[in-house]
Design a protein around this motif. Sequence first.
Motif, PDB file in Angstrom:
ATOM      1  N   ALA A 188      41.199  27.898  12.908  1.00  0.00           N
ATOM      2  CA  ALA A 188      39.891  28.312  13.665  1.00  0.00           C
ATOM      3  C   ALA A 188      39.683  28.021  15.174  1.00  0.00           C
ATOM      4  O   ALA A 188      40.765  27.793  16.170  1.00  0.00           O
ATOM      5  N   VAL A 189      38.413  27.754  15.594  1.00  0.00           N
ATOM      6  CA  VAL A 189      38.118  27.754  16.792  1.00  0.00           C
ATOM      7  C   VAL A 189      36.880  26.547  17.201  1.00  0.00           C
ATOM      8  O   VAL A 189      36.194  27.007  16.067  1.00  0.00           O
ATOM      9  N   ASP A 190      36.750  26.737  18.083  1.00  0.00           N
ATOM     10  CA  ASP A 190      35.632  25.791  18.915  1.00  0.00           C
ATOM     11  C   ASP A 190      34.248  27.057  19.076  1.00  0.00           C
ATOM     12  O   ASP A 190      34.295  26.910  19.878  1.00  0.00           O
ATOM     13  N   VAL A 191      33.649  27.731  17.655  1.00  0.00           N
ATOM     14  CA  VAL A 191      32.638  28.276  17.555  1.00  0.00           C
ATOM     15  C   VAL A 191      31.707  28.224  19.130  1.00  0.00           C
ATOM     16  O   VAL A 191      31.285  29.664  19.437  1.00  0.00           O
ATOM     17  N   ASP A 192      30.975  27.071  19.002  1.00  0.00           N
ATOM     18  CA  ASP A 192      29.522  27.076  19.715  1.00  0.00           C
ATOM     19  C   ASP A 192      30.621  27.288  21.119  1.00  0.00           C
ATOM     20  O   ASP A 192      29.219  27.571  22.704  1.00  0.00           O
ATOM     21  N   ALA A 193      31.088  26.270  21.602  1.00  0.00           N
ATOM     22  CA  ALA A 193      32.552  26.582  23.034  1.00  0.00           C
ATOM     23  C   ALA A 193      32.452  27.867  23.566  1.00  0.00           C
ATOM     24  O   ALA A 193      32.579  28.485  24.504  1.00  0.00           O
ATOM     25  N   TYR A 194      33.165  29.106  22.878  1.00  0.00           N
ATOM     26  CA  TYR A 194      33.438  29.834  23.077  1.00  0.00           C
ATOM     27  C   TYR A 194      31.985  31.162  23.117  1.00  0.00           C
ATOM     28  O   TYR A 194      32.261  32.075  23.826  1.00  0.00           O
ATOM     29  N   ARG A 195      30.778  30.457  22.372  1.00  0.00           N
ATOM     30  CA  ARG A 195      29.778  31.720  22.270  1.00  0.00           C
ATOM     31  C   ARG A 195      29.522  31.313  23.053  1.00  0.00           C
ATOM     32  O   ARG A 195      27.812  32.379  23.773  1.00  0.00           O
ATOM     33  N   ARG A 196      29.153  30.493  24.544  1.00  0.00           N
ATOM     34  CA  ARG A 196      28.505  29.823  25.606  1.00  0.00           C
ATOM     35  C   ARG A 196      28.785  30.710  26.579  1.00  0.00           C
ATOM     36  O   ARG A 196      29.639  29.949  26.704  1.00  0.00           O
ATOM     37  N   PRO A 197      28.248  31.336  27.121  1.00  0.00           N
ATOM     38  CA  PRO A 197      28.317  32.411  28.019  1.00  0.00           C
ATOM     39  C   PRO A 197      28.963  31.382  29.239  1.00  0.00           C
ATOM     40  O   PRO A 197      27.944  30.572  30.129  1.00  0.00           O
ATOM     41  N   VAL A 198      30.165  31.889  29.887  1.00  0.00           N
ATOM     42  CA  VAL A 198      30.739  31.355  31.476  1.00  0.00           C
ATOM     43  C   VAL A 198      31.078  32.537  32.346  1.00  0.00           C
ATOM     44  O   VAL A 198      30.813  32.908  32.035  1.00  0.00           O
ATOM     45  N   SER A 199      30.408  31.834  33.503  1.00  0.00           N
ATOM     46  CA  SER A 199      30.850  32.738  34.767  1.00  0.00           C
ATOM     47  C   SER A 199      32.009  33.544  34.168  1.00  0.00           C
ATOM     48  O   SER A 199      33.389  32.842  33.842  1.00  0.00           O
ATOM     49  N   ARG A 200      32.766  35.006  35.222  1.00  0.00           N
ATOM     50  CA  ARG A 200      33.797  35.371  35.710  1.00  0.00           C
ATOM     51  C   ARG A 200      35.016  34.485  36.169  1.00  0.00           C
ATOM     52  O   ARG A 200      34.519  33.461  37.086  1.00  0.00           O
ATOM     53  N   PRO A 201      35.805  33.703  36.204  1.00  0.00           N
ATOM     54  CA  PRO A 201      36.764  33.181  36.504  1.00  0.00           C
ATOM     55  C   PRO A 201      37.709  33.856  37.963  1.00  0.00           C
ATOM     56  O   PRO A 201      37.969  35.451  37.971  1.00  0.00           O
ATOM     57  N   GLY A 202      37.656  33.347  38.953  1.00  0.00           N
ATOM     58  CA  GLY A 202      37.473  33.898  40.180  1.00  0.00           C
ATOM     59  C   GLY A 202      39.260  34.467  40.398  1.00  0.00           C
ATOM     60  O   GLY A 202      39.293  35.606  41.335  1.00  0.00           O
ATOM     61  N   ASP A 203      40.231  34.428  39.540  1.00  0.00           N
ATOM     62  CA  ASP A 203      41.544  34.918  39.991  1.00  0.00           C
ATOM     63  C   ASP A 203      42.027  36.195  38.823  1.00  0.00           C
ATOM     64  O   ASP A 203      42.339  36.896  39.193  1.00  0.00           O
ATOM     65  N   LEU A 204      40.400  35.903  38.074  1.00  0.00           N
ATOM     66  CA  LEU A 204      40.667  37.743  37.001  1.00  0.00           C
ATOM     67  C   LEU A 204      40.626  38.838  37.934  1.00  0.00           C
ATOM     68  O   LEU A 204      39.870  38.862  38.556  1.00  0.00           O
ATOM     69  N   PRO A 205      41.437  39.628  37.836  1.00  0.00           N
ATOM     70  CA  PRO A 205      41.783  40.939  38.484  1.00  0.00           C
ATOM     71  C   PRO A 205      40.773  41.439  39.249  1.00  0.00           C
ATOM     72  O   PRO A 205      39.340  41.408  37.632  1.00  0.00           O
ATOM     73  N   HIS A 206      39.958  42.272  39.851  1.00  0.00           N
ATOM     74  CA  HIS A 206      38.750  42.816  39.478  1.00  0.00           C
ATOM     75  C   HIS A 206      38.760  44.538  38.726  1.00  0.00           C
ATOM     76  O   HIS A 206      39.951  44.805  38.545  1.00  0.00           O
ATOM     77  N   GLY A 207      38.187  44.377  38.306  1.00  0.00           N
ATOM     78  CA  GLY A 207      38.324  46.181  37.697  1.00  0.00           C
ATOM     79  C   GLY A 207      38.398  46.225  35.922  1.00  0.00           C
ATOM     80  O   GLY A 207      38.248  45.016  35.870  1.00  0.00           O
ATOM     81  N   PRO A 208      38.462  46.912  35.033  1.00  0.00           N
ATOM     82  CA  PRO A 208      38.853  46.816  33.404  1.00  0.00           C
ATOM     83  C   PRO A 208      39.980  45.636  33.453  1.00  0.00           C
ATOM     84  O   PRO A 208      40.785  46.120  34.724  1.00  0.00           O
ATOM     85  N   ARG A 211      42.156  24.122  28.608  1.00  0.00           N
ATOM     86  CA  ARG A 211      41.026  24.567  26.730  1.00  0.00           C
ATOM     87  C   ARG A 211      39.873  25.380  27.104  1.00  0.00           C
ATOM     88  O   ARG A 211      39.580  25.937  26.498  1.00  0.00           O
ATOM     89  N   ASP A 212      38.900  24.387  28.261  1.00  0.00           N
ATOM     90  CA  ASP A 212      37.479  24.262  28.307  1.00  0.00           C
ATOM     91  C   ASP A 212      37.383  26.284  29.471  1.00  0.00           C
ATOM     92  O   ASP A 212      35.952  26.800  29.123  1.00  0.00           O
ATOM     93  N   ASP A 213      38.314  26.131  30.185  1.00  0.00           N
ATOM     94  CA  ASP A 213      38.337  27.352  31.363  1.00  0.00           C
ATOM     95  C   ASP A 213      38.903  28.542  30.288  1.00  0.00           C
ATOM     96  O   ASP A 213      38.541  29.396  31.006  1.00  0.00           O
ATOM     97  N   VAL A 214      39.396  28.518  29.385  1.00  0.00           N
ATOM     98  CA  VAL A 214      40.294  30.193  28.688  1.00  0.00           C
ATOM     99  C   VAL A 214      39.224  30.991  28.201  1.00  0.00           C
ATOM    100  O   VAL A 214      38.874  31.659  28.429  1.00  0.00           O
ATOM    101  N   VAL A 215      38.097  29.956  28.228  1.00  0.00           N
ATOM    102  CA  VAL A 215      36.916  31.051  27.927  1.00  0.00           C
ATOM    103  C   VAL A 215      36.132  32.111  28.620  1.00  0.00           C
ATOM    104  O   VAL A 215      36.442  33.534  28.069  1.00  0.00           O
ATOM    105  N   GLY A 216      36.049  31.501  29.965  1.00  0.00           N
ATOM    106  CA  GLY A 216      35.618  32.984  31.161  1.00  0.00           C
ATOM    107  C   GLY A 216      36.902  33.863  30.729  1.00  0.00           C
ATOM    108  O   GLY A 216      36.096  34.789  30.688  1.00  0.00           O
ATOM    109  N   TYR A 217      37.926  33.572  31.001  1.00  0.00           N
ATOM    110  CA  TYR A 217      38.534  34.807  31.178  1.00  0.00           C
ATOM    111  C   TYR A 217      38.338  35.684  29.431  1.00  0.00           C
ATOM    112  O   TYR A 217      38.870  36.837  29.556  1.00  0.00           O
ATOM    113  N   LEU A 218      38.530  35.089  28.255  1.00  0.00           N
ATOM    114  CA  LEU A 218      38.111  35.586  26.799  1.00  0.00           C
ATOM    115  C   LEU A 218      36.693  36.694  27.169  1.00  0.00           C
ATOM    116  O   LEU A 218      37.110  37.725  26.988  1.00  0.00           O
TER     117      LEU A 218
END
Length: 374
Positions: free
Chosen positions: A186-206, A266-273
């Motif tokens: 399963a998944v922690d649904v509420d945590a994954y649907r709460r909008p968070v900021s874009r991680p700083g190390d995620l590459p720019h662009g698509p 675990r709390d940080d992966v939400v932003g990447y997704l």
Amino acid sequence: MTDLVVVSLEAWDDVWRRNQHLVAGLLRGDPTLRVLFVEPPADPTHDLRSRRRPSFGRGIREIPDVAPGRLFTVRPVKWLPRRVDPGADARLARAVMRAAASVGMRAPVLWINDPSAATLADRSGWPMLYDITDDWLTADRSTGERERVAANEARLLTTAREVVVCSTELERRKGAHRPVVLIPNAVDVDAYRRPVSRPGDLPHGPVALYLGTAHPDRIDVDLCEATARALGDVGTLVLVGPNLLSAEHVRRLSDAGAVMLGPRRRDDVVGYLQHADVLIVPHVVTSFTDSLDPIKLYEYQAVGRPVVSTPVAGFRDADDPRITIADHEAFVAAVVAAVPASTWLPVGAERPVPDWSERVVAMGEVLLRLGQSD
């Protein structure tokens, strides 16, 4: 039930998996419960052979941020390979029993996820649950290791008072031998649907993103390499999660333009997704992967992003229009076509997804029966 010993296939760390979600939920729901979480043993001999710094286990430590005074972990040591030391499993069993006694556990319930703990089940006599999350009999292993796993699993299936499986395929395979209980992931649904900021190390662009352990039993390195090259200037292939690939595989992916960010809390992966344009599952399709119930299925569905997956268990059976199933030949084109996506969370993320709280209740019922079985 007040005491529980969990013998896990994974360490208790910041990358939460099934066992951690279930154990944490059980502890939240029962203030009398105490848990000793047994991590996979340190293997200094294997570390040296693999040219890694040897690890030497870890004594009992408390995990206070989850359940102060009620959750402990221990990592025993396997000093020599089993083919050299036939008494290795007996020594590991004694180490776990000593650790349980040292935290005051006299007659705990035993939850085994690692089949190598069959000797512990035999020696302790504790009421035992066998929780099967992977069919290791079908994994790519040496003949000797497969035979050892088969012997251990046969003992556990015979002696366990309860057997839990995580997928319908495991239910079919293992249920042919004895009654089993299906408790999917399963998944922690509420945590994954709460909008968070874009991680700083995620590459720019698509970004086309894979979340999970990069392991040769699961991930198709050739397909990842081809996908990274095809994205080119259109986007970037990003892999987030523990990396168990060889140095050669990592080099190939890097040369193709893929970015491997490694594990994230675990709390940080939400932003990447949430900030990926498309989520991907470049898995091999084998008898082993067919036995799985991928947690990433629920994580991907919770954030509502487009998904492209090879026809692996879980994804190929999901009734979800956001999931595109593509075979090896069509996968790369499907990923390129899906980048970039046109919408962002929470648009399209309202479909119901199973929550870990439901699975905690189901596992609690199994453990309650087990604790009352004497």
